[in-house]
Design a protein around this motif. Structure first.
Motif, PDB file in Angstrom:
ATOM      1  N   ASP A  15      49.494  63.949  15.849  1.00  0.00           N
ATOM      2  CA  ASP A  15      48.577  63.562  14.775  1.00  0.00           C
ATOM      3  C   ASP A  15      47.133  63.978  15.042  1.00  0.00           C
ATOM      4  N   GLY A  16      46.890  64.616  16.186  1.00  0.00           N
ATOM      5  CA  GLY A  16      45.558  65.111  16.474  1.00  0.00           C
ATOM      6  C   GLY A  16      44.648  64.130  17.179  1.00  0.00           C
ATOM      7  N   PHE A  17      45.192  62.980  17.597  1.00  0.00           N
ATOM      8  CA  PHE A  17      44.372  61.987  18.283  1.00  0.00           C
ATOM      9  C   PHE A  17      44.171  62.360  19.753  1.00  0.00           C
ATOM     10  N   LEU A  18      45.042  63.198  20.279  1.00  0.00           N
ATOM     11  CA  LEU A  18      44.906  63.763  21.615  1.00  0.00           C
ATOM     12  C   LEU A  18      44.852  65.284  21.480  1.00  0.00           C
ATOM     13  N   PRO A  19      44.211  65.971  22.405  1.00  0.00           N
ATOM     14  CA  PRO A  19      44.258  67.437  22.367  1.00  0.00           C
ATOM     15  C   PRO A  19      45.689  67.924  22.572  1.00  0.00           C
ATOM     16  N   LEU A  20      45.972  69.098  22.091  1.00  0.00           N
ATOM     17  CA  LEU A  20      47.294  69.669  22.305  1.00  0.00           C
ATOM     18  C   LEU A  20      47.528  69.882  23.797  1.00  0.00           C
ATOM     19  N   ALA A  21      48.734  69.539  24.231  1.00  0.00           N
ATOM     20  CA  ALA A  21      49.079  69.690  25.652  1.00  0.00           C
ATOM     21  C   ALA A  21      49.634  71.077  25.911  1.00  0.00           C
ATOM     22  N   ALA A  22      49.404  71.548  27.113  1.00  0.00           N
ATOM     23  CA  ALA A  22      50.050  72.794  27.537  1.00  0.00           C
ATOM     24  C   ALA A  22      51.530  72.519  27.784  1.00  0.00           C
ATOM     25  N   ARG A  23      52.312  73.567  27.858  1.00  0.00           N
ATOM     26  CA  ARG A  23      53.760  73.429  28.065  1.00  0.00           C
ATOM     27  C   ARG A  23      54.177  74.214  29.299  1.00  0.00           C
ATOM     28  N   ALA A  76      44.134  61.906  29.294  1.00  0.00           N
ATOM     29  CA  ALA A  76      44.104  60.496  29.674  1.00  0.00           C
ATOM     30  C   ALA A  76      42.848  59.829  29.122  1.00  0.00           C
ATOM     31  N   ALA A  77      41.709  60.523  29.195  1.00  0.00           N
ATOM     32  CA  ALA A  77      40.463  59.975  28.658  1.00  0.00           C
ATOM     33  C   ALA A  77      40.525  59.858  27.137  1.00  0.00           C
ATOM     34  N   ALA A  78      41.161  60.831  26.491  1.00  0.00           N
ATOM     35  CA  ALA A  78      41.312  60.792  25.041  1.00  0.00           C
ATOM     36  C   ALA A  78      42.147  59.595  24.620  1.00  0.00           C
ATOM     37  N   LEU A  79      43.214  59.320  25.333  1.00  0.00           N
ATOM     38  CA  LEU A  79      44.069  58.195  24.994  1.00  0.00           C
ATOM     39  C   LEU A  79      43.339  56.873  25.197  1.00  0.00           C
ATOM     40  N   GLN A 127      40.504  59.067  12.549  1.00  0.00           N
ATOM     41  CA  GLN A 127      39.507  59.962  11.962  1.00  0.00           C
ATOM     42  C   GLN A 127      38.489  60.405  13.005  1.00  0.00           C
ATOM     43  N   ILE A 128      38.064  59.471  13.835  1.00  0.00           N
ATOM     44  CA  ILE A 128      37.062  59.791  14.866  1.00  0.00           C
ATOM     45  C   ILE A 128      37.621  60.821  15.841  1.00  0.00           C
ATOM     46  N   MET A 129      38.828  60.597  16.320  1.00  0.00           N
ATOM     47  CA  MET A 129      39.400  61.510  17.306  1.00  0.00           C
ATOM     48  C   MET A 129      39.672  62.878  16.706  1.00  0.00           C
ATOM     49  N   CYS A 130      40.167  62.919  15.474  1.00  0.00           N
ATOM     50  CA  CYS A 130      40.421  64.217  14.840  1.00  0.00           C
ATOM     51  C   CYS A 130      39.118  64.980  14.624  1.00  0.00           C
ATOM     52  N   SER A 131      38.048  64.265  14.276  1.00  0.00           N
ATOM     53  CA  SER A 131      36.755  64.919  14.104  1.00  0.00           C
ATOM     54  C   SER A 131      36.271  65.514  15.416  1.00  0.00           C
ATOM     55  N   LEU A 132      36.427  64.775  16.504  1.00  0.00           N
ATOM     56  CA  LEU A 132      36.020  65.292  17.806  1.00  0.00           C
ATOM     57  C   LEU A 132      36.794  66.548  18.167  1.00  0.00           C
ATOM     58  N   HIS A 133      38.087  66.523  17.917  1.00  0.00           N
ATOM     59  CA  HIS A 133      38.917  67.670  18.301  1.00  0.00           C
ATOM     60  C   HIS A 133      38.686  68.874  17.387  1.00  0.00           C
ATOM     61  N   ALA A 134      38.057  68.615  16.228  1.00  0.00           N
ATOM     62  CA  ALA A 134      37.650  69.723  15.355  1.00  0.00           C
ATOM     63  C   ALA A 134      36.242  70.197  15.705  1.00  0.00           C
ATOM     64  N   GLY A 135      35.631  69.566  16.706  1.00  0.00           N
ATOM     65  CA  GLY A 135      34.283  69.950  17.108  1.00  0.00           C
ATOM     66  C   GLY A 135      33.192  69.368  16.243  1.00  0.00           C
ATOM     67  N   ASP A 136      33.541  68.365  15.401  1.00  0.00           N
ATOM     68  CA  ASP A 136      32.574  67.790  14.463  1.00  0.00           C
ATOM     69  C   ASP A 136      32.108  66.435  14.991  1.00  0.00           C
ATOM     70  N   LEU A 137      31.172  66.462  15.919  1.00  0.00           N
ATOM     71  CA  LEU A 137      30.673  65.226  16.518  1.00  0.00           C
ATOM     72  C   LEU A 137      29.956  64.362  15.485  1.00  0.00           C
ATOM     73  N   HIS A 178      37.922  49.512  15.592  1.00  0.00           N
ATOM     74  CA  HIS A 178      37.731  49.995  14.226  1.00  0.00           C
ATOM     75  C   HIS A 178      39.022  50.061  13.411  1.00  0.00           C
ATOM     76  N   GLY A 179      40.164  49.870  14.030  1.00  0.00           N
ATOM     77  CA  GLY A 179      41.422  50.006  13.313  1.00  0.00           C
ATOM     78  C   GLY A 179      42.022  51.393  13.468  1.00  0.00           C
ATOM     79  N   HIS A 180      43.304  51.505  13.166  1.00  0.00           N
ATOM     80  CA  HIS A 180      44.026  52.755  13.396  1.00  0.00           C
ATOM     81  C   HIS A 180      43.470  53.918  12.574  1.00  0.00           C
ATOM     82  N   THR A 181      43.176  53.658  11.298  1.00  0.00           N
ATOM     83  CA  THR A 181      42.761  54.759  10.422  1.00  0.00           C
ATOM     84  C   THR A 181      41.455  55.374  10.889  1.00  0.00           C
ATOM     85  N   VAL A 182      40.437  54.535  11.105  1.00  0.00           N
ATOM     86  CA  VAL A 182      39.130  55.048  11.509  1.00  0.00           C
ATOM     87  C   VAL A 182      39.201  55.658  12.907  1.00  0.00           C
ATOM     88  N   ALA A 183      39.951  55.031  13.809  1.00  0.00           N
ATOM     89  CA  ALA A 183      40.096  55.585  15.155  1.00  0.00           C
ATOM     90  C   ALA A 183      40.682  56.990  15.089  1.00  0.00           C
TER      91      ALA A 183
END
Length: 246
Positions: free
Chosen positions: A26-34, A47-50, A67-77, A60-65
């Motif tokens: 769902d984009g809340f963590l960065p993509l992992a290597a394989r 681990a820090a992302a989680l 949104q925040i993580m996805c924004s960070l991973h898109a580079g939109d601080l 803030h609740g699941h929805t806002v949390a």
């Protein structure tokens, strides 16, 4: 670099490995290597992302949390911080509303049947304007009216709802208690007590409970801010901070 397995991340928080995979999906963590065989390999950044995400959920609740993580991973601080700011602004507004209702309760207990004071507004609100003020839909206000929570007047010619100062006060109180998880039937009773200067025992208990909830949310926001700041540093997204200005 030390690599972590999904189970390593999951164990720290008492969640399932599938939950960790879902958060990555769902984009809340960065993509992992394989690995060559397809197994995920996580790092200290994951681990820090989680830790940051779960702290944000509590604050803030699941929805806002999410949104925040996805924004960070898109580079939109900025988008991430705006979501955080909205949460703090809502908490501040909840505290102000709670204080106003608390003052109304004191008024109820110190007078004999007088209606509690209402906030001053220059003109009545339309249903759309009041919905915008509260951050709800017009349909929500109509549902509250059907449940007996609100009783707006109607324009004589158009039949449109108009919300005066007492209606705004009632709507603010309803919004506060609704976010606290109270059912509409209970909220209607509480609002009616404020309206008619009836007994205040149920109202006082509800406000004490919600104040505890606000305090808990505020503490959760402090913890979440610490986790989030550490994660932002790991991502190296933040510009150099200048001195704060008054």
């Amino acid at each position: 670099m030390d690599y972590l397995r999904p189970s390593d991340l999951a164990r720290e928080h008492g969640i399932s490995t599938q939950a960790v995979r879902n958060y990555e999906r769902d984009g809340f963590l960065p993509l992992a290597a394989r690995t060559p065989t397809g197994y995920r390999t996580y790092t200290a950044v994951h681990a820090a992302a989680l830790r940051a995400y779960l702290a944000l959920v509590a604050a803030h609740g699941h929805t806002v949390a999410g949104q925040i993580m996805c924004s960070l991973h898109a580079g939109d601080l900025d988008a991430a911080l705006t979501a955080v700011d909205r949460g703090h602004a809502q908490l501040l507004r909840d505290r102000a509303t709670l204080d106003a209702v608390g003052a109304a309760v004191k008024h109820l207990t110190s007078t004999s049947g007088d209606a509690p004071p209402a906030p001053a507004h220059r003109e009545p609100f339309s249903v759309g304007a009041l919905a915008h003020r509260l951050g709800v839909t017009a349909a929500t206000l109509r549902n509250w009216e059907a449940a007996g929570v609100l009783a707006p007047e109607r324009e004589p010619i158009t039949g449109h709802r108009t919300y005066g100062a007492p209606d705004v006060r009632d709507a603010e109180l309803a919004h506060l208690l609704r976010r606290g998880g109270y059912p509409l039937g209970h909220i209607a009773t509480v609002v009616q007590q404020v309206r008619t200067a009836g007994g205040t025992r149920a109202l006082s208990a509800a406000l004490d409970d919600w104040r505890d909830r606000l305090t808990g949310r505020g503490v959760s926001m402090l913890h979440a801010a610490t986790r989030l700041a550490g994660y932002v540093d790991l991502l190296d997204l933040a510009p150099a901070a200048g001195p704060a200005t008054d």
